[in-house]
Design a protein around this motif. Sequence first.
Motif, PDB file in Angstrom:
ATOM      1  N   GLU A 120     -11.352   0.051 -18.307  1.00 50.00           N
ATOM      2  CA  GLU A 120     -11.557   1.500 -18.397  1.00 50.00           C
ATOM      3  C   GLU A 120     -11.049   1.991 -19.746  1.00 50.00           C
ATOM      4  O   GLU A 120     -10.135   1.400 -20.330  1.00 50.00           O
ATOM      5  CB  GLU A 120     -10.809   2.238 -17.282  1.00 50.00           C
ATOM      6  N   GLN A 121     -11.652   3.070 -20.224  1.00 49.67           N
ATOM      7  CA  GLN A 121     -11.188   3.694 -21.462  1.00 49.67           C
ATOM      8  C   GLN A 121     -11.060   5.196 -21.232  1.00 49.67           C
ATOM      9  O   GLN A 121     -12.015   5.858 -20.815  1.00 49.67           O
ATOM     10  CB  GLN A 121     -12.158   3.428 -22.613  1.00 49.67           C
ATOM     11  N   LYS A 122      -9.853   5.714 -21.461  1.00 46.89           N
ATOM     12  CA  LYS A 122      -9.613   7.124 -21.192  1.00 46.89           C
ATOM     13  C   LYS A 122      -8.481   7.642 -22.066  1.00 46.89           C
ATOM     14  O   LYS A 122      -7.443   6.987 -22.189  1.00 46.89           O
ATOM     15  CB  LYS A 122      -9.259   7.319 -19.700  1.00 46.89           C
ATOM     16  N   GLU A 123      -8.702   8.802 -22.669  1.00 46.09           N
ATOM     17  CA  GLU A 123      -7.686   9.481 -23.463  1.00 46.09           C
ATOM     18  C   GLU A 123      -7.080   8.574 -24.523  1.00 46.09           C
ATOM     19  O   GLU A 123      -5.865   8.526 -24.730  1.00 46.09           O
ATOM     20  CB  GLU A 123      -6.593  10.046 -22.547  1.00 46.09           C
ATOM     21  N   GLY A 124      -7.935   7.836 -25.203  1.00 46.22           N
ATOM     22  CA  GLY A 124      -7.493   7.016 -26.319  1.00 46.22           C
ATOM     23  C   GLY A 124      -6.870   5.693 -25.944  1.00 46.22           C
ATOM     24  O   GLY A 124      -6.436   4.930 -26.815  1.00 46.22           O
ATOM     25  N   LEU A 125      -6.797   5.384 -24.656  1.00 47.93           N
ATOM     26  CA  LEU A 125      -6.209   4.122 -24.209  1.00 47.93           C
ATOM     27  C   LEU A 125      -7.245   3.279 -23.469  1.00 47.93           C
ATOM     28  O   LEU A 125      -8.091   3.801 -22.753  1.00 47.93           O
ATOM     29  CB  LEU A 125      -5.012   4.370 -23.293  1.00 47.93           C
ATOM     30  N   ILE A 126      -7.142   1.993 -23.660  1.00 42.52           N
ATOM     31  CA  ILE A 126      -7.998   1.039 -22.956  1.00 42.52           C
ATOM     32  C   ILE A 126      -7.150   0.375 -21.876  1.00 42.52           C
ATOM     33  O   ILE A 126      -6.067  -0.148 -22.161  1.00 42.52           O
ATOM     34  CB  ILE A 126      -8.539  -0.025 -23.919  1.00 42.52           C
ATOM     35  N   THR A 127      -7.613   0.426 -20.648  1.00 39.51           N
ATOM     36  CA  THR A 127      -6.889  -0.168 -19.533  1.00 39.51           C
ATOM     37  C   THR A 127      -7.685  -1.350 -18.984  1.00 39.51           C
ATOM     38  O   THR A 127      -8.877  -1.225 -18.707  1.00 39.51           O
ATOM     39  CB  THR A 127      -6.664   0.846 -18.403  1.00 39.51           C
ATOM     40  N   VAL A 128      -7.015  -2.469 -18.863  1.00 36.29           N
ATOM     41  CA  VAL A 128      -7.640  -3.675 -18.298  1.00 36.29           C
ATOM     42  C   VAL A 128      -6.838  -4.107 -17.076  1.00 36.29           C
ATOM     43  O   VAL A 128      -5.609  -4.195 -17.135  1.00 36.29           O
ATOM     44  CB  VAL A 128      -7.687  -4.823 -19.322  1.00 36.29           C
ATOM     45  N   ALA A 129      -7.530  -4.346 -15.983  1.00 37.19           N
ATOM     46  CA  ALA A 129      -6.899  -4.846 -14.765  1.00 37.19           C
ATOM     47  C   ALA A 129      -7.446  -6.230 -14.473  1.00 37.19           C
ATOM     48  O   ALA A 129      -8.663  -6.411 -14.386  1.00 37.19           O
ATOM     49  CB  ALA A 129      -7.168  -3.920 -13.588  1.00 37.19           C
ATOM     50  N   CYS A 130      -6.552  -7.205 -14.355  1.00 35.31           N
ATOM     51  CA  CYS A 130      -6.962  -8.536 -13.919  1.00 35.31           C
ATOM     52  C   CYS A 130      -6.913  -8.544 -12.397  1.00 35.31           C
ATOM     53  O   CYS A 130      -5.889  -8.182 -11.798  1.00 35.31           O
ATOM     54  CB  CYS A 130      -6.032  -9.612 -14.478  1.00 35.31           C
TER      55      CYS A 130
ATOM     56  N   ARG B 111      -2.333  -4.531 -14.187  1.00 32.88           N
ATOM     57  CA  ARG B 111      -2.924  -3.645 -15.189  1.00 32.88           C
ATOM     58  C   ARG B 111      -2.062  -3.546 -16.440  1.00 32.88           C
ATOM     59  O   ARG B 111      -0.842  -3.525 -16.356  1.00 32.88           O
ATOM     60  CB  ARG B 111      -3.104  -2.233 -14.618  1.00 32.88           C
ATOM     61  N   MET B 112      -2.723  -3.471 -17.580  1.00 31.58           N
ATOM     62  CA  MET B 112      -2.062  -3.198 -18.849  1.00 31.58           C
ATOM     63  C   MET B 112      -2.958  -2.278 -19.659  1.00 31.58           C
ATOM     64  O   MET B 112      -4.184  -2.274 -19.483  1.00 31.58           O
ATOM     65  CB  MET B 112      -1.803  -4.487 -19.628  1.00 31.58           C
ATOM     66  N   GLU B 113      -2.353  -1.525 -20.565  1.00 34.13           N
ATOM     67  CA  GLU B 113      -3.143  -0.628 -21.394  1.00 34.13           C
ATOM     68  C   GLU B 113      -2.621  -0.629 -22.818  1.00 34.13           C
ATOM     69  O   GLU B 113      -1.446  -0.904 -23.078  1.00 34.13           O
ATOM     70  CB  GLU B 113      -3.137   0.788 -20.824  1.00 34.13           C
ATOM     71  N   ALA B 114      -3.520  -0.302 -23.751  1.00 39.26           N
ATOM     72  CA  ALA B 114      -3.168  -0.261 -25.166  1.00 39.26           C
ATOM     73  C   ALA B 114      -4.258   0.505 -25.906  1.00 39.26           C
ATOM     74  O   ALA B 114      -5.392   0.619 -25.428  1.00 39.26           O
ATOM     75  CB  ALA B 114      -3.034  -1.667 -25.729  1.00 39.26           C
ATOM     76  N   PRO B 115      -3.943   1.041 -27.085  1.00 40.22           N
ATOM     77  CA  PRO B 115      -4.974   1.705 -27.885  1.00 40.22           C
ATOM     78  C   PRO B 115      -5.885   0.666 -28.527  1.00 40.22           C
ATOM     79  O   PRO B 115      -5.558  -0.525 -28.579  1.00 40.22           O
ATOM     80  CB  PRO B 115      -4.151   2.470 -28.929  1.00 40.22           C
ATOM     81  N   ALA B 116      -7.012   1.111 -29.035  1.00 39.29           N
ATOM     82  CA  ALA B 116      -7.937   0.210 -29.720  1.00 39.29           C
ATOM     83  C   ALA B 116      -7.252  -0.390 -30.945  1.00 39.29           C
ATOM     84  O   ALA B 116      -6.512   0.281 -31.664  1.00 39.29           O
ATOM     85  CB  ALA B 116      -9.199   0.968 -30.124  1.00 39.29           C
ATOM     86  N   ASP B 117      -7.490  -1.665 -31.185  1.00 38.95           N
ATOM     87  CA  ASP B 117      -6.862  -2.384 -32.294  1.00 38.95           C
ATOM     88  C   ASP B 117      -7.651  -2.133 -33.584  1.00 38.95           C
ATOM     89  O   ASP B 117      -8.625  -2.818 -33.880  1.00 38.95           O
ATOM     90  CB  ASP B 117      -6.832  -3.880 -31.979  1.00 38.95           C
ATOM     91  N   ALA B 118      -7.212  -1.162 -34.341  1.00 33.96           N
ATOM     92  CA  ALA B 118      -7.927  -0.776 -35.564  1.00 33.96           C
ATOM     93  C   ALA B 118      -7.412  -1.510 -36.795  1.00 33.96           C
ATOM     94  O   ALA B 118      -7.718  -1.122 -37.930  1.00 33.96           O
ATOM     95  CB  ALA B 118      -7.800   0.732 -35.777  1.00 33.96           C
ATOM     96  N   SER B 119      -6.617  -2.560 -36.601  1.00 35.40           N
ATOM     97  CA  SER B 119      -6.084  -3.290 -37.746  1.00 35.40           C
ATOM     98  C   SER B 119      -7.198  -4.008 -38.501  1.00 35.40           C
ATOM     99  O   SER B 119      -8.281  -4.259 -37.973  1.00 35.40           O
ATOM    100  CB  SER B 119      -5.039  -4.310 -37.275  1.00 35.40           C
TER     101      SER B 119
ATOM    102  N   ALA C 299     -12.804  -2.834 -32.720  1.00 34.31           N
ATOM    103  CA  ALA C 299     -11.426  -2.476 -32.386  1.00 34.31           C
ATOM    104  C   ALA C 299     -11.230  -2.448 -30.871  1.00 34.31           C
ATOM    105  O   ALA C 299     -10.220  -2.926 -30.344  1.00 34.31           O
ATOM    106  CB  ALA C 299     -11.079  -1.116 -32.985  1.00 34.31           C
ATOM    107  N   ILE C 300     -12.214  -1.893 -30.168  1.00 40.19           N
ATOM    108  CA  ILE C 300     -12.146  -1.853 -28.701  1.00 40.19           C
ATOM    109  C   ILE C 300     -12.224  -3.267 -28.128  1.00 40.19           C
ATOM    110  O   ILE C 300     -11.447  -3.650 -27.254  1.00 40.19           O
ATOM    111  CB  ILE C 300     -13.290  -0.989 -28.133  1.00 40.19           C
TER     112      ILE C 300
END
Length: 250
Positions: A117-127, A140-148, A156-157
């Motif tokens: 899922e992607q919401k409010e600037g964060l990407i959430t992944v549930a295994c 579940r873990m979440e993090a912003p898109a990796d724009a490095s 980035a997503i």
Amino acid sequence: MIPAIVSDAPLSPDVSVENPSSHALMRLIERAALNPEFDVAKMEKLLEMKERWEKNEARKAFITALAAFKQNPPTLTKNKHVKFGATEYDHATLDKVSDIIGRALSVHNLSHSWQVEQKEGLITVACVLTHVQGHVERVRMEAPADASGSKNSIQAIGSTVTYLQRYTLLAATGLAAKGQDDDGVGASMMAEGVRADFESAIDAAADVAGLEAVWKKAAAECRKTPKDMGSYNALKALVAAKGKALKGKK
């Protein structure tokens, strides 16, 4: 133990529903359905009992299967070297981790998948770990898109999704790649014996107060290993299921 249905009148003078098996319940339900005088409310209670019994059996089967999986876990080794700027490290790629763990899980009737899922600037992944009998647990873990680097928005997503998929799977199964760096989620895991003790204590809780006391201790122990979301979510799910079962006895 599944409690017998409490009623002013017995369902049948020669039928006991104490500790019924799924097949025994189905036979009772089938006989009741053929009886036009059978109370519909009692039928609903029987169906509810069967559903609770099957969910509990599925949960126990999941715990047993995961424990068997961990008795002989697969070995994961880092297979890719990454270097950008001053940053340099080795890691196990998602495809390798997913393939090795997936084959090992299947031996014990377990499988894994992901929800993204992607919401409010964060990407959430549930295994999602699933047993063939239907019990499901998620990490579940979440993090912003990796724009490095020079990634575009889609890259980035994708980078973040791949990272979270890898580490949620490691956390859900309690595994870590051999030599994995400390910034990986698989590090600092709760000892299997400690988790097993909490699982037994949760299952043995006789009332809600006792269950809450066990969860308080379990939560405190989980705070010592904040990266081990697999143990936290698994224990939390067990507490929720046990609490529902205890409240259903009242």
